[in-house]
Design an enzyme around this catalytic site. Sequence first.
Site, mmCIF file in Angstrom:
data_model
loop_
_atom_site.group_PDB
_atom_site.id
_atom_site.type_symbol
_atom_site.label_atom_id
_atom_site.label_comp_id
_atom_site.label_asym_id
_atom_site.label_seq_id
_atom_site.Cartn_x
_atom_site.Cartn_y
_atom_site.Cartn_z
ATOM 1 N N HIS A 206 0.818 -1.186 0.115
ATOM 2 C CA HIS A 206 0.189 0.223 0.203
ATOM 3 C C HIS A 206 0.766 1.298 -0.123
ATOM 4 C CE1 HIS A 206 0.332 -0.408 4.626
ATOM 5 N NE2 HIS A 206 0.751 0.911 4.371
ATOM 6 N N ASP A 236 -0.005 -7.697 1.277
ATOM 7 C CA ASP A 236 0.517 -6.409 1.398
ATOM 8 C C ASP A 236 2.128 -6.135 1.521
ATOM 9 O OD1 ASP A 236 0.195 -3.654 1.902
ATOM 10 O OD2 ASP A 236 -0.276 -3.543 3.883
ATOM 11 N N SER A 348 4.780 2.545 8.078
ATOM 12 C CA SER A 348 4.535 1.419 7.088
ATOM 13 C C SER A 348 5.655 0.919 6.114
ATOM 14 C CB SER A 348 3.175 1.795 6.349
ATOM 15 O OG SER A 348 2.048 1.690 7.213
#
Length: 408
Positions: A206, A236, A348
Site C-alpha cells: 500500500h 500487503d 508502514s
Amino acid sequence: MTESFRRSGEYPQGDDHGSAYPQQQSHPSSSPVNPEWPPPPAYHPAPPLHVEPGTTVPPGSGHGGDGNGGDGGYGAGPYAGQPDGSDATGSTAAFAAPPAPPQGPAPTRQRRAKGPFALLAAVAIVAAAIGGGTAYGIQELTGNDTVASSSTSTSVVPTSQKGTVSGVAKAVSPSIVEISATSNAGSSTGSGVIITTGGEIITNNHVVSGASAIKVRLNNGKSYTASVVGTDSKKDLALIKLENAPSGLKTATLGDSDGVQVGDQVVAIGSPEGLTGTVTSGIVSALDRDVTVSTDESQGQQQQQGGGSGSEQWPFEFGGRQFNGDTGSSTTTYKALQTDASLNPGNSGGALIDMNGNIVGINSAMYSAASDSSSSSSSAGSVGLGFAIPVNTVKSDLASLRAGGSDS
C-alpha cells in the site's frame, strides 16, 4: 645383586675360567659359595626394565649391552644369542615379554593425531569470532541478490551494545529508507528495508500501490529513483529496486519470526510523518493477529485525497472495526505480530527488529482511537497497538515478488 666374595683357590684356573655362561639369578649372601660356579661378570648388570602398558620394547634394549645404556641385542656381549629378559636356564627377571613387531614410535603418532583436532578447534574459534557477520559475508560472496538471513540467535549488534535500543538503532538504521510515492491521487510517504547490496528494498504494497514515480531517501540523506519489481496485495508486500544503486549499501539481516515470543523486546525504525530514521521501542504484545487490508489500490488513493497528511493512509480492519477509512469489498487477511512500539503514518514498510538486530517483521498497520472510518486519518497516532507482517512471510514471498508478484 648381592656381591659374592672370592677366596683364594675357590675358582678353577685355566681356559674354563672366562667361559661365557648364561647369567644366573642372584642368591642371598648367606648361600654357600660353589667353587664350580663361573666368575661374576666383568660389568654391572643392567637394572630391571620398567615399561608402560602398550609400549613396544625394541630388541637390544636389555642385557647383553655395555652396561652403560648402549645397544646390546641378540648376539652381542658375553650372553650372545640370548633374548633380553630371561636366561638360558629359564630363570626370569623383571623384564618385558619378547617384543612385538615394531609399529612406529608412539609419541610421534600421538603428536600427529592432534593435528586435525587442533584444526577443528581453530575453525570453531574463527566461526565464533565471525558471529553475526556470517550472513552478510555470505551475501557478499554469492551476489547482490542474495538476502542476508539468520535465526534470531545471530547478533548483528556489537557485543558491547548488545541488548540495547541504541545498539540496535546504530546497527540497523543504515538499512532503513524513506519512500516517497507519487500517484494521480497525490503523494505519500512510507518506509522500506534494504535487503540486498544491489538495491532491493522490501516495503508494504500500500506504500507504492498505483505510484507513477518512486523516490528513495537513504539514511545518509542521498535520494535515488526506484522502480517496482513485484507486488503482492494479498500479503500487503512489495519489492522495489534502486536505479543506479550506489556501492556499499548496508543491508538488513532477516531473522526468524517463528522464534519470536510474546514479551520479547523489539525496536521499530521508520519515517513517521516524514521524520526519517525515527526509532521507537516496545515489546511483542501478541502473535497471529488477524489483520484485514484492502487489495484495491483505489481505496488507498481515496484516503490520500481525504487525509492530506503527506503520509500513507491505507485502511485496515482489526477486531471488527475499520481504521484509516473504508477497506472496501476487496480485502485480504494475514497473520500479524502485534507490538506496542509506537507506530504512526509513515512507519508502514519499515522494520520491526529484535534486540540482536535481526528484522522480525515489516510494520504495516497502526491503531488510533481517532483513525476509525468516521474520523480524519490525519489525526491518527499510536496508542500502543501496531501490527507487523512476520518476516518469515516476507522470505517465503521473495521469489514471487522478484518474478513480478502475484498481482502481475
